[in-house]
Design a protein around this motif. Structure first.
Motif, PDB file in Angstrom:
ATOM      1  N   VAL A   1      35.707  18.153 -26.265  1.00 52.99           N
ATOM      2  CA  VAL A   1      34.544  19.022 -26.494  1.00 52.99           C
ATOM      3  C   VAL A   1      33.303  18.170 -26.218  1.00 52.99           C
ATOM      4  CG1 VAL A   1      33.362  20.566 -28.097  1.00 52.99           C
ATOM      5  CG2 VAL A   1      35.849  20.243 -28.273  1.00 52.99           C
TER       6      VAL A   1
ATOM      7  N   ASP B   1      29.460  18.369 -23.929  1.00 52.71           N
ATOM      8  CA  ASP B   1      28.583  19.223 -23.139  1.00 52.71           C
ATOM      9  C   ASP B   1      27.938  18.515 -21.954  1.00 52.71           C
ATOM     10  OD1 ASP B   1      26.971  17.702 -24.950  1.00 52.71           O
ATOM     11  OD2 ASP B   1      25.312  19.092 -24.621  1.00 52.71           O
TER      12      ASP B   1
ATOM     13  N   VAL C   1      35.899  21.630 -22.849  1.00 53.18           N
ATOM     14  CA  VAL C   1      34.914  22.697 -23.072  1.00 53.18           C
ATOM     15  C   VAL C   1      33.576  22.076 -23.459  1.00 53.18           C
ATOM     16  CG1 VAL C   1      36.677  24.367 -23.741  1.00 53.18           C
ATOM     17  CG2 VAL C   1      35.598  22.961 -25.496  1.00 53.18           C
ATOM     18  N   GLU C   2      32.519  22.914 -23.462  1.00 56.07           N
ATOM     19  CA  GLU C   2      31.162  22.395 -23.600  1.00 56.07           C
ATOM     20  C   GLU C   2      30.468  22.791 -24.891  1.00 56.07           C
ATOM     21  OE1 GLU C   2      29.033  23.630 -20.153  1.00 56.07           O
ATOM     22  OE2 GLU C   2      30.275  22.471 -18.755  1.00 56.07           O
ATOM     23  N   SER C   3      31.156  23.465 -25.802  1.00 55.13           N
ATOM     24  CA  SER C   3      30.499  23.906 -27.033  1.00 55.13           C
ATOM     25  C   SER C   3      31.500  23.983 -28.172  1.00 55.13           C
ATOM     26  CB  SER C   3      29.844  25.279 -26.835  1.00 55.13           C
ATOM     27  OG  SER C   3      30.832  26.273 -26.636  1.00 55.13           O
TER      28      SER C   3
ATOM     29  N   SER D   1      31.891  26.550 -30.212  1.00 49.16           N
ATOM     30  CA  SER D   1      32.544  27.863 -30.230  1.00 49.16           C
ATOM     31  C   SER D   1      33.719  27.902 -29.272  1.00 49.16           C
ATOM     32  CB  SER D   1      31.527  28.952 -29.883  1.00 49.16           C
ATOM     33  OG  SER D   1      30.950  28.717 -28.606  1.00 49.16           O
ATOM     34  N   HIS D   2      33.528  27.371 -28.063  1.00 51.01           N
ATOM     35  CA  HIS D   2      34.640  27.327 -27.115  1.00 51.01           C
ATOM     36  C   HIS D   2      35.702  26.311 -27.554  1.00 51.01           C
ATOM     37  CE1 HIS D   2      31.675  29.304 -24.394  1.00 51.01           C
ATOM     38  NE2 HIS D   2      32.755  29.970 -24.054  1.00 51.01           N
TER      39      HIS D   2
ATOM     40  N   ILE E   1      38.025  28.098 -29.931  1.00 51.56           N
ATOM     41  CA  ILE E   1      38.912  28.999 -29.194  1.00 51.56           C
ATOM     42  C   ILE E   1      40.022  28.201 -28.499  1.00 51.56           C
ATOM     43  CG2 ILE E   1      39.046  30.589 -27.228  1.00 51.56           C
ATOM     44  CD1 ILE E   1      36.158  31.442 -27.949  1.00 51.56           C
ATOM     45  N   ALA E   2      39.620  27.086 -27.859  1.00 57.65           N
ATOM     46  CA  ALA E   2      40.603  26.259 -27.152  1.00 57.65           C
ATOM     47  C   ALA E   2      41.583  25.615 -28.124  1.00 57.65           C
ATOM     48  CB  ALA E   2      39.888  25.180 -26.334  1.00 57.65           C
TER      49      ALA E   2
ATOM     50  N   GLU F   1      44.161  28.099 -29.045  1.00 55.68           N
ATOM     51  CA  GLU F   1      45.061  28.393 -27.928  1.00 55.68           C
ATOM     52  C   GLU F   1      46.039  27.261 -27.663  1.00 55.68           C
ATOM     53  OE1 GLU F   1      44.849  29.338 -23.098  1.00 55.68           O
ATOM     54  OE2 GLU F   1      43.009  29.269 -24.305  1.00 55.68           O
TER      55      GLU F   1
END
Length: 226
Positions: free
Chosen positions: A22, A24, A48-50, A52-53, A56-57, A60
């Motif tokens: 993670v 950005d 991912v860059e945030s 929130s993502h 989610i990642a 998953e």
């Protein structure tokens, strides 16, 4: 008659360490992604860059380690560590930062982080840290670690159990009479996440009800903002 020959048993290779990045800063993320390709024991499952993502990642991919930038567009990485643990208690979080001191290290230990590394460090140091964290170790510079432990000891002596910022927010809303639905709405959390925070608050304060936890918190100053 010749003795039959049997193939030697093959020792199964250790599963790669599943890492979620993670970060950005695109150049940093791309450089790390390319570098990790040289280490077969590291499997970069997502970048991912945030925050929130990242959540989610994490849901998953269920990584072994989250390699987490401290400053992200949508929040402080350190304050997100508890969120990753809510997704899975087995996820270990290794924080990356451009600067560090004992106070930052103490914050990371408060919320159950597994390590702190400077972005200016060498790649070999990062890979070694990932291996150690995957094996269950905590990786923080010894000088920072000693100062951080001293801060935590002093905090515990003054305030009792160490609550994260999110736990203090939840506890503050409980003290204001908020129920699970209102807390979830105001803090933008899932109801189950709120319940998990409440359970940790009860465990840390050694109390058995929300009312008892609020009384304990007021007595020990736990509702004060850090």
């Amino acid at each position: 008659m010749p003795n039959p020959t049997f193939p030697r048993p093959v020792t199964p290779a250790a599963a790669p360490i599943r890492v979620l990045l993670v970060e950005d800063h695109k150049m940093v993320a791309e450089a790390l992604g390319a570098a990790f390709e040289e280490f077969p024991e590291i499997d970069l499952v997502a970048s991912v860059e945030s925050l929130s993502h990242g959540m989610i990642a994490a849901e998953e991919h269920l990584p072994d380690i989250v390699l987490l930038d401290r400053r992200l567009p949508d929040g402080d990485g350190i304050e997100a560590i508890a969120g990753f643990h809510t997704i899975s208690p087995s996820i270990r979080v290794l924080v990356l930062t451009g600067d560090a001191n004992s106070a930052i290290a103490a914050r990371i230990l408060e919320v159950g982080g597994a390590g702190l590394l400077l972005k200016s460090g060498l790649l070999d140091e990062l890979v070694t840290a990932i291996r150690k964290v995957a094996a269950g170790d905590v990786v923080i510079d010894p000088e920072l670690l000693s100062g951080a432990l001293a801060m935590l000891a002093g905090s515990a002596g003054r305030l009792g159990p160490v609550l994260t910022l999110r736990e203090r927010q939840v506890l503050g809303l409980i003290a204001d009479g908020a129920g699970t639905d209102r807390i979830a709405e105001e803090l933008r959390l899932a109801r189950n996440t709120v319940r998990n925070h409440v359970q940790r608050i009860l465990m840390k304060t050694g109390t058995h009800s929300k009312l008892e936890a609020v009384a304990h918190a007021r007595k020990n100053g736990l509702l004060e903002r850090p």
